[in-house]
Design a protein around this motif. Structure first.
Motif, PDB file in Angstrom:
ATOM      1  N   UNK A  98      49.630  83.823  77.227  1.00 18.97           N
ATOM      2  CA  UNK A  98      49.780  82.690  78.043  1.00 18.97           C
ATOM      3  C   UNK A  98      48.678  82.605  79.033  1.00 18.97           C
ATOM      4  N   UNK A  99      47.582  82.150  78.477  1.00 15.35           N
ATOM      5  CA  UNK A  99      46.577  81.656  79.349  1.00 15.35           C
ATOM      6  C   UNK A  99      47.152  80.370  79.897  1.00 15.35           C
ATOM      7  N   UNK A 100      48.421  80.130  79.586  1.00 19.26           N
ATOM      8  CA  UNK A 100      49.197  78.988  80.006  1.00 19.26           C
ATOM      9  C   UNK A 100      49.825  79.182  81.370  1.00 19.26           C
ATOM     10  N   UNK A 142      44.210  76.887  65.883  1.00 19.27           N
ATOM     11  CA  UNK A 142      45.616  77.285  65.803  1.00 19.27           C
ATOM     12  C   UNK A 142      46.125  77.667  67.187  1.00 19.27           C
ATOM     13  N   UNK A 143      47.414  77.474  67.390  1.00 20.47           N
ATOM     14  CA  UNK A 143      48.000  77.897  68.663  1.00 20.47           C
ATOM     15  C   UNK A 143      48.012  79.417  68.706  1.00 20.47           C
ATOM     16  N   UNK A 144      47.624  79.946  69.856  1.00 17.04           N
ATOM     17  CA  UNK A 144      47.436  81.376  70.001  1.00 17.04           C
ATOM     18  C   UNK A 144      48.652  82.042  70.618  1.00 17.04           C
ATOM     19  N   UNK A 155      60.522  74.215  78.631  1.00 12.71           N
ATOM     20  CA  UNK A 155      59.123  73.815  78.716  1.00 12.71           C
ATOM     21  C   UNK A 155      58.352  74.515  77.597  1.00 12.71           C
ATOM     22  N   UNK A 156      57.587  73.756  76.837  1.00 15.33           N
ATOM     23  CA  UNK A 156      56.758  74.322  75.779  1.00 15.33           C
ATOM     24  C   UNK A 156      55.376  74.641  76.358  1.00 15.33           C
ATOM     25  N   UNK A 157      55.013  75.926  76.338  1.00 18.42           N
ATOM     26  CA  UNK A 157      53.732  76.380  76.873  1.00 18.42           C
ATOM     27  C   UNK A 157      52.884  76.935  75.731  1.00 18.42           C
ATOM     28  N   UNK A 158      51.653  76.465  75.611  1.00 16.07           N
ATOM     29  CA  UNK A 158      50.822  76.793  74.459  1.00 16.07           C
ATOM     30  C   UNK A 158      49.404  77.132  74.904  1.00 16.07           C
ATOM     31  N   UNK A 159      48.855  78.187  74.329  1.00 15.43           N
ATOM     32  CA  UNK A 159      47.420  78.432  74.454  1.00 15.43           C
ATOM     33  C   UNK A 159      46.814  78.349  73.067  1.00 15.43           C
ATOM     34  N   UNK A 184      52.661  72.109  78.250  1.00 12.94           N
ATOM     35  CA  UNK A 184      51.355  72.372  78.852  1.00 12.94           C
ATOM     36  C   UNK A 184      50.503  73.175  77.887  1.00 12.94           C
ATOM     37  N   UNK A 185      49.204  72.868  77.883  1.00 17.72           N
ATOM     38  CA  UNK A 185      48.215  73.597  77.082  1.00 17.72           C
ATOM     39  C   UNK A 185      47.187  74.162  78.041  1.00 17.72           C
ATOM     40  N   UNK A 186      46.779  75.419  77.807  1.00 17.38           N
ATOM     41  CA  UNK A 186      45.788  76.046  78.677  1.00 17.38           C
ATOM     42  C   UNK A 186      44.607  76.553  77.852  1.00 17.38           C
ATOM     43  N   UNK A 187      43.427  76.392  78.416  1.00 18.25           N
ATOM     44  CA  UNK A 187      42.190  76.834  77.801  1.00 18.25           C
ATOM     45  C   UNK A 187      41.782  78.189  78.376  1.00 18.25           C
TER      46      UNK A 187
END
Length: 395
Positions: A16-18, A94-96, A75-79, A180-183
């Motif tokens: 979770x770089x989220x 792809x989601x990490x 809450x859906x959290x995706x990196x 949320x998506x995090x880079x």
């Protein structure tokens, strides 16, 4: 908002770089005082435009007109496993790391449930307007890729997340209320604003990515295959090692620690990394609340870094409503949960001979793990945790 492409691929920081999705967006005033909410949330609103990541896959907030934050929330959290370019001419990302953040109806705490990225799952059919996907069994991290194929930039991000949300809904019956998506590179910038991150390391970890030569120059200590697996020692390079105990990490060290899965002393691979992801997420949240939001000197840089790193969908609920209703959540009380918790290493393996062609070896969630996700859907996680105390990850 578009996540900027990187000149170099970072192999699976897988976690979770989220982080700031909860720490900034949902509990932005936790620990910083109710009086500061108006100023801080206004700045965050300006830094974080609202994007359409969920489409028709949205929970109670959007369905009720965008003002109701009452009741339980998921809450859906995706990196992302970011490729060198978002261009449709390249292989889709792809989601990490995939985390369901469950907030019970009393908004007293929050639970983090990770979906291991190699979990074999049925991905529904989807048409993103550029390419159609017919649906089928695959690893869950492929859902984002199938949803984003043939698209660039924001459209790729939006459609990839929508198909992932549909997949989560189909498998677990969980309809996200926000996302949320995090880079990765942006997340590192956030940590640089905060400075060191202190946490407890629960097993000895050897880095395959960061080390040094005899004269002190940084060097890669292990070579891997094209997929980043099967590490082979590089002669003359000493790997960074993170030993059991309390540590205060630099941003580089913290992210390197959270990336590792190959040489963990417990041999728990992706599941160990999943646990370390959650531990570091909690540590970052605590530091964000205690050192970032309350610091006039750090806040502008923190918000600037967050704005560059994040794409969010607030689910039709105003940020101020999120902040007001989640203000009692304390990062110290955040509960991180393991999947397949009764297995020493977390593994439930599906051999290649039993997966569709091209999928390879995968993982599956056992019955009790499915019960855990059902508890998130039904807002009964407190009872599940009471009956499964060993499933709570060490912090």
């Amino acid at each position: 908002m578009t996540i900027k492409p990187h000149g170099k691929r970072h192999k699976s920081p897988v976690w979770a770089r989220i982080t700031l999705a909860l720490g900034i967006v949902l509990v932005v005033v936790t620990g910083s005082g109710y009086a500061a909410m108006g100023v801080v949330s206004h700045k965050v609103n300006s830094a974080l435009p609202d994007e359409d990541l969920l489409g028709s896959v949205q929970g109670s907030g959007a369905q009720k007109g965008g003002k109701d934050v009452k009741g339980a929330k998921n809450i859906l959290l995706v990196s992302l496993d970011t490729r060198p370019s978002w261009s449709k001419s390249h292989e889709p990302s792809r989601s990490d790391s995939i985390i369901i953040m469950h907030i019970p109806a009393d908004h007293s705490t929050a639970y983090m449930l990770s979906i291991p990225r190699d979990t074999l799952i049925d991905i529904p059919a989807y048409d993103n307007g550029a390419q159609k996907y017919g649906g089928g069994a695959n690893k869950v991290n492929s859902a984002f890729a199938f949803g984003s194929r043939g698209l660039d930039g924001d459209k790729a991000i939006q459609n990839g997340t929508k198909l992932l949300a549909l997949t989560v809904q189909k498998k677990f019956g969980i309809v996200p209320d926000a996302a949320a998506i995090i880079d990765f590179s942006g997340f590192k910038q956030i940590m640089q604003v905060l400075g060191k991150v202190c946490m407890y390391v629960d097993e000895d970890v050897t880095s395959i990515h960061v080390g040094h030569t005899a004269d002190g120059k940084q060097a890669v200590p292990y070579k891997t295959d094209a997929a980043g697996a099967h590490p082979r020692k590089v002669p003359g390079v000493t790997a960074n090692k993170y030993t059991v105990g309390n540590h205060c990490f630099t941003p580089t060290e913290a992210l390197d620690y959270a990336r590792q899965r190959d040489l963990l002393s417990k041999g728990d691979s992706d599941y160990g990394r999943q646990r370390h992801q959650q531990q570091l997420l909690k540590a970052i949240m605590k530091q964000t609340v205690s050192k970032g939001l309350s610091s006039p000197s750090k806040l502008p840089g923190l918000l600037n870094a967050v704005g560059k790193a994040m794409v969010i969908d607030k689910g039709g609920i105003d940020l101020e409503d999120w902040a007001l209703n989640m203000k009692d959540i304390n990062p110290d009380h955040l509960v991180t949960l393991r999947t397949n918790g009764d297995s020493p290493n977390g593994f439930r393996t599906v051999p290649s001979s039993q997966t569709p062609p091209g999928v390879g070896e995968a993982q599956y969630l056992d019955d009790e793990s499915l019960q855990m996700f059902a508890a998130a859907r039904n807002d009964s996680l407190s009872s599940f945790v009471l009956n499964h105390p060993t499933w709570v990850a060490a912090n």
